[in-house]
Design a protein around this motif. Structure first.
Motif, PDB file in Angstrom:
ATOM      1  N   ASP A 246       0.703  -1.307  -0.116  1.00 53.24           N
ATOM      2  CA  ASP A 246      -0.052  -0.119   0.007  1.00 53.24           C
ATOM      3  C   ASP A 246       0.932   1.210  -0.093  1.00 53.24           C
ATOM      4  N   PRO A 247       0.725   2.216  -0.969  1.00 51.34           N
ATOM      5  CA  PRO A 247       1.697   3.091  -1.007  1.00 51.34           C
ATOM      6  C   PRO A 247       1.491   4.376   0.032  1.00 51.34           C
ATOM      7  N   ARG A 248       0.408   4.014   0.561  1.00 54.44           N
ATOM      8  CA  ARG A 248      -0.084   5.076   1.591  1.00 54.44           C
ATOM      9  C   ARG A 248       0.694   4.929   2.829  1.00 54.44           C
ATOM     10  N   ILE A 249       1.431   3.974   3.116  1.00 52.38           N
ATOM     11  CA  ILE A 249       2.063   3.422   4.306  1.00 52.38           C
ATOM     12  C   ILE A 249       3.530   3.804   4.286  1.00 52.38           C
ATOM     13  N   ARG A 250       3.940   4.652   5.396  1.00 54.64           N
ATOM     14  CA  ARG A 250       5.203   5.183   5.514  1.00 54.64           C
ATOM     15  C   ARG A 250       5.870   4.284   6.747  1.00 54.64           C
ATOM     16  N   VAL A 251       7.134   3.765   6.893  1.00 53.91           N
ATOM     17  CA  VAL A 251       7.688   3.078   7.697  1.00 53.91           C
ATOM     18  C   VAL A 251       8.870   3.950   8.285  1.00 53.91           C
ATOM     19  N   ILE A 252       8.931   3.981   9.620  1.00 49.93           N
ATOM     20  CA  ILE A 252      10.084   4.332  10.241  1.00 49.93           C
ATOM     21  C   ILE A 252      10.780   3.018  11.137  1.00 49.93           C
ATOM     22  N   HIS A 253      11.931   3.021  11.046  1.00 45.27           N
ATOM     23  CA  HIS A 253      12.727   2.194  11.843  1.00 45.27           C
ATOM     24  C   HIS A 253      13.839   2.939  12.820  1.00 45.27           C
ATOM     25  N   LYS A 254      13.678   2.839  14.272  1.00 43.01           N
ATOM     26  CA  LYS A 254      14.274   3.592  15.036  1.00 43.01           C
ATOM     27  C   LYS A 254      14.727   2.902  16.236  1.00 43.01           C
ATOM     28  N   ASP A 255      15.644   3.114  17.075  1.00 41.36           N
ATOM     29  CA  ASP A 255      16.096   2.597  18.251  1.00 41.36           C
ATOM     30  C   ASP A 255      15.140   2.571  19.244  1.00 41.36           C
ATOM     31  N   ASN A 256      15.029   1.689  19.977  1.00 36.96           N
ATOM     32  CA  ASN A 256      13.863   1.568  21.103  1.00 36.96           C
ATOM     33  C   ASN A 256      14.124   2.972  22.134  1.00 36.96           C
ATOM     34  N   GLY A 257      12.739   3.555  22.162  1.00 39.44           N
ATOM     35  CA  GLY A 257      12.695   4.744  22.945  1.00 39.44           C
ATOM     36  C   GLY A 257      11.316   4.875  23.768  1.00 39.44           C
ATOM     37  N   GLY A 258      10.535   3.924  23.538  1.00 35.86           N
ATOM     38  CA  GLY A 258       9.254   3.987  24.294  1.00 35.86           C
ATOM     39  C   GLY A 258       8.189   4.612  23.328  1.00 35.86           C
ATOM     40  N   VAL A 259       6.865   4.238  23.691  1.00 34.64           N
ATOM     41  CA  VAL A 259       5.723   4.716  23.028  1.00 34.64           C
ATOM     42  C   VAL A 259       5.631   6.193  22.570  1.00 34.64           C
ATOM     43  N   SER A 260       6.223   6.922  23.460  1.00 36.33           N
ATOM     44  CA  SER A 260       6.194   8.666  23.350  1.00 36.33           C
ATOM     45  C   SER A 260       7.058   9.008  22.295  1.00 36.33           C
ATOM     46  N   SER A 261       8.143   8.519  22.287  1.00 31.74           N
ATOM     47  CA  SER A 261       9.171   8.551  21.231  1.00 31.74           C
ATOM     48  C   SER A 261       8.814   8.259  20.024  1.00 31.74           C
ATOM     49  N   ALA A 262       8.201   6.917  19.916  1.00 35.22           N
ATOM     50  CA  ALA A 262       7.589   6.577  18.692  1.00 35.22           C
ATOM     51  C   ALA A 262       6.342   7.378  17.994  1.00 35.22           C
ATOM     52  N   ARG A 263       5.443   7.760  18.850  1.00 36.22           N
ATOM     53  CA  ARG A 263       4.647   8.645  18.428  1.00 36.22           C
ATOM     54  C   ARG A 263       5.236   9.982  17.945  1.00 36.22           C
ATOM     55  N   ASN A 264       6.034  10.802  18.603  1.00 32.33           N
ATOM     56  CA  ASN A 264       6.557  11.986  18.407  1.00 32.33           C
ATOM     57  C   ASN A 264       7.524  11.557  17.118  1.00 32.33           C
ATOM     58  N   ALA A 265       8.106  10.558  16.649  1.00 30.61           N
ATOM     59  CA  ALA A 265       8.866  10.364  15.492  1.00 30.61           C
ATOM     60  C   ALA A 265       7.919  10.351  14.400  1.00 30.61           C
ATOM     61  N   GLY A 266       6.511   9.929  14.782  1.00 28.24           N
ATOM     62  CA  GLY A 266       5.452   9.818  13.596  1.00 28.24           C
ATOM     63  C   GLY A 266       5.072  11.444  13.277  1.00 28.24           C
ATOM     64  N   LEU A 267       5.165  12.161  14.339  1.00 24.49           N
ATOM     65  CA  LEU A 267       4.689  13.516  14.410  1.00 24.49           C
ATOM     66  C   LEU A 267       5.621  14.291  13.503  1.00 24.49           C
ATOM     67  N   ASP A 268       6.762  13.868  13.594  1.00 24.01           N
ATOM     68  CA  ASP A 268       7.855  14.700  12.836  1.00 24.01           C
ATOM     69  C   ASP A 268       7.819  14.541  11.484  1.00 24.01           C
TER      70      ASP A 268
END
Length: 328
Positions: free
Chosen positions: A57-79
């Motif tokens: 699905d071309p609408r999907i974008r993936v970020i792979h990052k080091d573990n930082g917790g759920v807040s860190s992951a959500r913030n990365a998505g916001l960025d």
């Protein structure tokens, strides 16, 4: 109108549930969405699953990052989110096919800043009680009670994932999830956002399914750490209460702070931490009339009164009540 909605999904160790989540988002009847999967250093096959769905699905974008917790992951998505509106979905949950459409229609038709829907709780293969809001339609913020009901009245009010937000409000006010606080980071994000919102829409229909499974933070968190975490939340709320937000919002923040202090005092006794509670106890006593003025149940007001007098008295009454009700 057909504005882009960014749906951010933090992913960590959910290989069992992730396909169900992603497919429910892909199946939305509102098609103009971008799906941001944030692999937070998951040690299982979750990261690979994200990539496999992105290839479909071309609408999907993936970020792979080091573990930082759920807040860190959500913030990365916001960025990286490009949508005019933002939604959050947890990777062990799933959503109704009209989730995005209904939330989008609610905010756009009412020119609102935030919309919130009801949800189901799902555990061990059983759909539990539906959780819905008390408000049937748009609510203009004309009292601190509205702010309180939106983000700190109970679990359904404080979570971020049954809501839609305006991305410009998030960006312009640099609203992020606090990464040093867990649990409780959800309600603090909603609290900060609410301080900049002026109209909310509440949808009683359940459009989100919250899966109460073994990956839940509440199941893996050391309850003895709640005391320190609640103190961090209080400090965070102090920074909001003393800021430039409306007085009505500040009153709602003060109410949230009162409940956190009640938790602190109870945990201090329960875990025999022997912390100095004099300042917190003084705060509760100074805010008795303020607390009583809110539209709360008699049971909640009684809990507050007992805790303000003595956590020991509160615990004693609680034990006696349980014994009496168990005999019936």
């Amino acid at each position: 109108m057909n504005d882009l909605i960014s749906i951010i999904i933090p992913v960590f160790r959910v290989e069992k549930y992730l396909p169900r989540c992603i497919e429910s988002v892909m199946a939305q009847t509102y098609k103009n969405i971008e799906i941001i999967l944030v692999d937070d250093g998951s040690p299982d096959s979750s990261g690979r699953i994200c990539d496999e769905y992105a290839a479909k699905d071309p609408r999907i974008r993936v970020i792979h990052k080091d573990n930082g917790g759920v807040s860190s992951a959500r913030n990365a998505g916001l960025d990286i989110a490009e949508g005019k509106y933002i939604c959050f979905v947890d990777s062990d949950d799933y959503i109704h096919e009209n989730y995005a459409r209904r939330l989008y229609s609610a905010v756009s038709e009412k020119n609102a800043d935030i919309a919130s829907c009801g949800f189901f709780r799902y555990a061990d293969g059983v759909m539990l009680k539906k959780q819905k809001h008390q408000y049937p339609d748009a609510v203009e913020y004309n009292s601190s009670q509205h702010f309180y009901d939106l983000f700190c009245n109970d679990f359904r009010a404080s979570v971020p994932w049954n809501k839609i937000y305006r991305s410009d409000i998030i960006r312009e006010n640099k609203i992020k999830f606090p990464e040093d606080i867990r649990p409780g980071e959800d309600s603090l994000f909603v609290a900060r956002y609410s301080g900049y919102a002026r109209c909310a829409v509440f949808i009683s229909d359940a459009l989100y399914v919250y899966a109460d499974c073994e990956t839940s933070v509440c199941r893996t968190f050391d309850k003895r750490s709640y005391f320190e975490n609640d103190e961090k939340q209080i400090a965070f709320l102090d920074s909001i209460e003393n800021g430039d937000n409306a007085p009505l919002f500040s009153d709602a923040v003060r109410m949230k702070k009162i409940f956190l202090i009640m938790h602190l005092m109870y945990d201090n006794k329960k875990f025999r931490l022997k912390k100095d509670m004099s300042g917190y106890k003084k705060f509760l006593k100074e805010n008795i009339s303020f607390f009583i003025s809110y539209s709360l149940s008699l049971r909640v007001k009684l809990r507050f009164a007992l805790m303000a007098v003595s956590p020991f008295l509160f615990d004693t009454v609680k034990i006696l009540y349980r014994k009496l009700t168990a005999k019936k």
